[in-house]
Enzyme design. Structure first.
Site, PDB file in Angstrom:
ATOM      1  N   CYS A   1     -17.824 -16.228  -8.302  1.00 51.37           N
ATOM      2  CA  CYS A   1     -18.474 -15.540 -10.058  1.00 51.37           C
ATOM      3  C   CYS A   1     -19.268 -16.128 -10.919  1.00 51.37           C
ATOM      4  O   CYS A   1     -19.702 -15.488 -11.813  1.00 51.37           O
ATOM      5  CB  CYS A   1     -17.144 -15.209 -10.179  1.00 51.37           C
ATOM      6  SG  CYS A   1     -15.917 -16.096 -10.733  1.00 51.37           S
TER       7      CYS A   1
ATOM      8  N   GLY B   1       0.482  -0.994   0.227  1.00 50.00           N
ATOM      9  CA  GLY B   1       0.218   0.060   0.079  1.00 50.00           C
ATOM     10  C   GLY B   1       0.738   0.809   0.138  1.00 50.00           C
ATOM     11  O   GLY B   1       0.770   2.043  -0.843  1.00 50.00           O
TER      12      GLY B   1
ATOM     13  N   CYS C   1      -4.515 -35.439  18.704  1.00 50.04           N
ATOM     14  CA  CYS C   1      -3.928 -36.674  19.830  1.00 50.04           C
ATOM     15  C   CYS C   1      -2.071 -36.295  19.404  1.00 50.04           C
ATOM     16  O   CYS C   1      -1.007 -36.740  20.326  1.00 50.04           O
ATOM     17  CB  CYS C   1      -4.305 -38.209  19.666  1.00 50.04           C
ATOM     18  SG  CYS C   1      -3.449 -38.838  17.810  1.00 50.04           S
TER      19      CYS C   1
ATOM     20  N   LEU D   1       9.071  -0.814   9.589  1.00 49.48           N
ATOM     21  CA  LEU D   1      10.232   0.553   9.509  1.00 49.48           C
ATOM     22  C   LEU D   1      11.023  -0.685   7.551  1.00 49.48           C
ATOM     23  O   LEU D   1      10.766   0.944   7.563  1.00 49.48           O
ATOM     24  CB  LEU D   1      10.657   0.624  10.419  1.00 49.48           C
ATOM     25  CG  LEU D   1       9.406   1.207  11.402  1.00 49.48           C
ATOM     26  CD1 LEU D   1      10.177   1.852  12.381  1.00 49.48           C
ATOM     27  CD2 LEU D   1       8.560   2.962  10.996  1.00 49.48           C
TER      28      LEU D   1
END
Lengths: 342, 740
Positions: free
Chosen positions: B525, B45, B209, B73
């Site tokens: 879709c 982003g 288990c 950072l």
């Protein structure tokens, strides 16, 4: 949360998990020289400074004129345009007023911005404000890698031969972007060795770059005869890069940079280099615009990421280096390495 | 540079002249106009925001719910250390806005430009969750020309995918992990594959288990140690898988004996499963019935203040250490001896060796406070014991503060005490079971926190490619607007691009391929139906709603119908009490004839414009594959189901092209192993890397996650790509845990 100094291990955690603590250590002791900032070299520098690799910027060109068109987050367009004032309109009546401003080099303006990007490198970055031509041959061999843009062929050859004399096995990249395209010519140094990655924490024995062709030799290869297994003729992007290196060099040296238009320069250059048939595929009107305004942000970003990885490979000796041309095509998003061999 | 060139075009900020030269003035104008929605302002982003600003985009909205962490950072370059803790989208939007060039000056020849290009640029942050349907819904998405994904988790990607499909807005999707990444364009009118056409690897679920009794890998011990953390510090002791009481111990013994030696034909394709010999001997074992360690754990919890009021009197460190030694002796010696006594390891390769902590071990200086300590040190058993003791002492001391920050009720890899405790406990267990390698704290953190490596360069590459794809999409939209034809042509110009570590045979590091066709069986879709196998007599509508409809299929506000009867619905105007009675009912007892074997349910979700038919099959016997051995599936009922239908399923490790499932063998292995069959494309010519930009540990919301663990083994495969199929097309098969 209490504010505390963030340690190397915290900041670099996500990358140390990728390339290991020893690679990170090598990177943190390295310094990379950036000659002439452009969108793509700024992207490489951003990536490497964030990763913990110190930067030395060599760019004596005037700010903001030299970088006004450069798509780079270090310099904000608004600030640059303010610095250009009080001219009423761009391009008009420039000389008298420019002279009033204290001239600043691109290097000196970017220095604090680079320092701010990664405080862990504090005190390790620096700048070089002398002109490239005035630097001695042995200046270049002190760096662990050199990344350059907008070099002329003679400048590139000079740096390459001074590195060869020292035989330090250090990477030298000459790269530019133009329109949707980007190209890089890479010389990892004759004595450079690397290990191929064979899986997690598994590496090959030490390998040499094979075949090795120095930047000087690459620049001397007549492009007209170049082929490869996958290319019947020399890749168009490489031809464009070399044409533009010569064109920009011509503009830089000419007293009046508009003496000759790109179209006529390009015609002559293509015919001198026996590349007229390659040149037929160029859209010259389009290329004229691009030659004078070559840079776009996303193209710089992609090639800057690819070449950042190549610098990290060279510093850490991990991963197979791209030998010796990198070609990026922003239209289809492809990027490949190509071997330029005599 | 040239005065002449400037006069032929309207004025343009100098920084955009390169854009105009390459794209032309019409497309540049489109860029100045367009409204762009960005989901995520992390690694990818930040890079996207920079590219958008420097490319001249003036109207961008950014959605992100995350805040800035120090480990961001090294690549999320719009953030500085003084921003740590602040919302990512706010800091990133502000930084990007400063990079946007000022609007072009008006001149006598172009005195007026439209509002969109001259108005003040806006980069608007929305600090919120994209699942918030009141804010981020189909009408909201319809305001944008393009949506960009820069996410780090599958759930949010699915949500955005559906909203974009419903809103008919092109989505440019990207992901990275380490050196690898990919970019693609999803556009319903162009008939492209959607994000959900291909199955996503999900977190591995381990049989109980294996975790409780038979660990064989470091990750099993990590999972166990996280359960021990829950047992010691969690708000409810019975939430831990290690919790024992009379009833659970009896149930465990009975469960082991049940159906011994039986062979059973399954109802999906007739494959036969045989019970392993493993559990045969367990009936006659059984021991005394009481737990070996619960008493000591309860004492410990009160002693360190987890179960008592924060202002009670402090516990002496010596008392805590002594009780710690008692609890550790119970866990790593008495309990192990008991398990050996139950013949649990008769057929195992190696029998565990109990460890009894010495008195001096709990009193020793723990490794993390010794001089010269580094997180990559590997601890001895004594080190592990002293580390655990010191964690418990710290917690006891901390319990007196009015607002104790440690321990956190949930394990958190970034909490120092939690990580030290889990590392030490996991390693002690590895020593007992002879499991190698012993993990340093650094390694354990990667595994326990499911950390995916992330670097600046890969994020820069994929974000740059996303913006280049945007140019193609905007050009196509411009062509449609100017009467140049219909939409739906993005396959001609856009590409699915892989970012690789090792070049292909032809030298490609960035390999474009054409946008794939949709999977005809995609329920998102293609409205294809979904087949579901579960025990219809045991599952309630509530389980079905939480686990299948919401978690597995990602419905936000479902309406569930059997025939014409609505058995459940939710949404703004709906009274939830109306269906409470149905939620508790078993599937077979629902109105409308019930949802038994062979029935079909119809599920609708208007917030995502989604509807799907679920065909239910009944199965009451479940077998699980545990490291190649078939066992009775001992997980909770809610983990026992298969979903997907006719499609072949992902094989267990999914690490090579050869593992392509093409028949019943892989299908049965996968479904019995995972309990959740996932589907995979059978088209061998397709390349697939599914990656994610990932920083953080698993974010598992809602539902019962107590049995879900990521398989960190996948980490090691990240860089192993199968390369070079011979025609230059990249064959890259990999599995990355997609759950961060």
């Amino acid at each position: 949360m209490v504010q505390r100094a963030h340690s190397h291990d915290d900041v670099y955690d996500r990358q140390i998990r990728l390339w290991g603590a020893d690679a990170q250590k090598r990177m943190m002791s390295a310094r990379v020289l950036y000659i002439n900032l452009t969108g793509v070299t700024c992207e490489i520098m951003k990536n490497l400074v964030l990763a913990g690799i110190a930067a030395v910027v060599c760019d004596d060109r005037p700010y903001p004129e030299a970088v006004r068109e450069m798509p780079c987050f270090f310099f904000h367009a608004e600030e640059m345009e303010k610095a250009m004032l009080p001219e009423s309109n761009e391009g008009a009546e420039p000389d008298a007023k420019k002279a009033k401003r204290v001239p600043a080099s691109v290097a000196s303006v970017i220095q604090p911005k680079v320092d701010e990007l990664n405080p862990l490198l504090s005190g390790r970055n620096s700048i070089e404000e002398r002109a490239l031509a005035s630097l001695s041959d042995d200046y270049f061999s002190q760096f662990d890698a050199i990344v350059a843009s907008r070099l002329t062929v003679p400048e590139a050859k000079r740096i390459s031969s001074s590195l060869q004399k020292a035989d330090v096995g250090k990477l030298f990249i000459v790269t530019d972007t133009f329109g949707f395209d980007g190209c890089a010519q890479l010389d990892f140094g004759n004595s450079h060795t690397y290990r191929r990655e064979l899986g997690k924490d598994k590496f090959s024995d030490l390998l040499n770059i094979e075949p090795y062709i120095s930047m000087v030799d690459m620049l001397d290869v007549p492009l007209a005869g170049v082929k490869s297994r996958w290319d019947k003729e020399v890749p168009r992007t490489l031809v464009l890069h070399r044409l533009l290196m010569d064109y920009w060099g011509y503009c830089k040296n000419g007293k009046n940079n508009q003496m000759r238009k790109f179209a006529s320069f390009s015609d002559e250059w293509l015919s001198t280099n026996n590349l007229t048939t390659v040149g037929e595929s160029f859209d010259l009107t389009h290329m004229t615009e691009i030659a004078d305004h070559p840079e776009m942000s996303p193209v710089s970003a992609v090639l800057g990421g690819i070449l950042g990885n190549e610098v990290i490979k060279s510093l850490t000796g991990k991963g197979e280096p791209a030998n010796n041309i990198m070609l990026f095509n922003g239209l289809d998003g492809s990027c490949r390495s190509f071997l330029l061999n005599a | 540079m040239t005065v002449d060139a400037e006069s032929t075009y309207p004025p343009c900020p100098p920084i955009l002249r390169g854009m105009r030269a390459a794209l032309g003035p019409a497309l540049l104008a489109e860029i100045l106009h367009s409204r762009i929605l960005l989901i995520g302002s992390g690694g990818i982003g930040c890079e996207l925001l920079k590219n958008l600003a420097l490319s001249g985009f003036r109207h961008v909205e950014v959605v992100d719910l995350d805040t800035i962490d120090v480990s961001n950072l090294n690549r999320q370059f719009l953030f500085r250390s003084h921003h740590v803790g602040m919302p990512k989208c706010v800091v990133a939007s502000e930084a990007a806005l400063r990079m946007v060039p000022p609007p072009p000056p008006t001149t006598p020849t172009t005195p007026i430009q439209d509002d969109a290009t001259t108005a003040k640029a806006t980069y608007m942050p929305h600090h919120g969750n994209v699942f918030d349907n009141a804010r981020f819904n189909v009408p909201y998405f319809q305001k944008f020309a393009i949506v960009l994904n820069a996410l780090d988790n599958v759930a949010a990607r699915r949500r955005v995918n559906r909203l974009c499909l419903a809103a008919n807005v092109p989505l440019i999707e990207a992901g990275t992990a380490g050196y690898l990444g990919q970019v693609t364009v999803i556009d319903r009118p162009s008939n492209t594959e959607c994000y959900e056409c291909q199955p996503k690897p999900t977190q591995k679920v381990y049989p109980i288990c294996t975790i409780r009794s038979t660990p064989s890998q470091p990750v099993h011990c990590i999972v166990w140690a996280k359960e021990l953390y829950k047992l010691c510090f969690g708000p409810k002791v019975e939430d831990s898988m290690l919790y024992e009481d009379e009833e659970s111990l009896r149930a465990e013994r009975d469960g082991q004996g049940d159906g011994d030696g039986d062979e059973k034909k399954n109802d999906d394709g007739g494959r036969t499963t045989t019970r392993s010999d493993m559990s045969k001997g367990e009936e006659e074992a059984g021991g005394g019935g009481g737990s070996t360690y619960m008493d000591a754990i309860r004492d410990l919890r009160s002693l360190i203040g987890v179960d008592s009021s924060p202002y009670s009197s402090p516990s002496q460190p010596s008392a805590v250490r002594s009780k710690a030694r008692e609890a550790l002796t119970a866990l790593f010696s008495t309990e192990i001896v008991k398990q050996i006594g139950m013949d649990r390891y008769k057929t195992a390769d190696r029998v565990p060796v109990p460890i009894s902590p010495g008195v001096d071990w709990v009193d020793a200086i723990p490794p993390t406070t010794r001089e010269g300590y580094t997180p990559t040190d590997v601890w001895s058993p004594a080190d592990c014991v002293s580390e655990i003791a010191s964690c418990l002492v710290e917690v006891a001391e901390n319990a007196l503060t009015p607002d104790p920050t440690s321990p956190l009720p949930e394990f958190d890899k970034d909490d120092d005490v939690a990580m030290r405790f889990v590392t030490a406990a996991s390693n002690l267990r590895s020593y007992v079971f002879g499991i190698e390698p012993i993990q340093s704290l650094y390694d354990a953190k990667g595994m326990a926190g499911n950390i995916i490596p992330a670097i600046a360069t890969t994020n820069a590459i994929v974000a740059g490619l996303q913006v280049l794809q945007m140019f193609h999409v905007l050009r196509a939209q411009l062509d449609v607007k100017s009467g140049g034809g219909e939409g739906g042509k993005l396959k001609e110009c856009c590409r699915y691009i892989y970012c690789l570590r090792d070049k292909t045979r032809k030298g490609y590091l960035l390999q474009p391929t054409s946008l794939p066709d949709p999977n005809p069986d995609c329920f998102v879709c293609r409205n294809a139906s979904v087949s579901l196998v579960l025990n219809t007599h045991e599952w309630t509508l509530d389980m079905f709603l939480r686990r299948i409809i919401k978690k597995e299929l990602g419905f936000a506000e479902p309406t569930i119908m059997i025939g014409e009867d609505i058995v459940y619905e939710e949404g703004e105007d709906i009274d939830p009490s109306e269906y409470v009675a149905n939620l508790a009912k078993k599937m077979t007892n629902l109105p409308g004839g019930g949802a038994g074997h062979g029935s079909v349910l119809r599920i609708e979700d208007f917030t995502q414009d989604l509807e799907v038919e679920v065909s239910v099959s009944h199965r009451d016997r479940w077998i699980i594959d545990d490291e190649g051995e078939a066992k009775v599936d001992d997980r909770e009922e809610i983990e026992k189901f298969e979903i997907g239908g006719k499609k072949p399923t992902v094989s267990k490790e999914n690490d090579s092209v050869d593992a392509k499932s093409n028949g019943n063998v892989a299908n049965s292995a996968a479904s019995s192993n995972e309990g959740e069959a996932r589907t995979e494309d059978t088209n061998d010519s397709d390349d697939e890397i599914e990656l994610i930009e990932g920083d953080d540990g698993p974010k598992l919301d809602g539902i019962d996650d107590s049995r879900m663990y990521a398989d960190s083994k996948e980490e090691s495969k990240k860089r192993t790509l199968v390369d070079q199929s011979g025609n230059g097309t990249k064959k890259a098969k990999m599995t990355v845990d997609d759950s961060v």
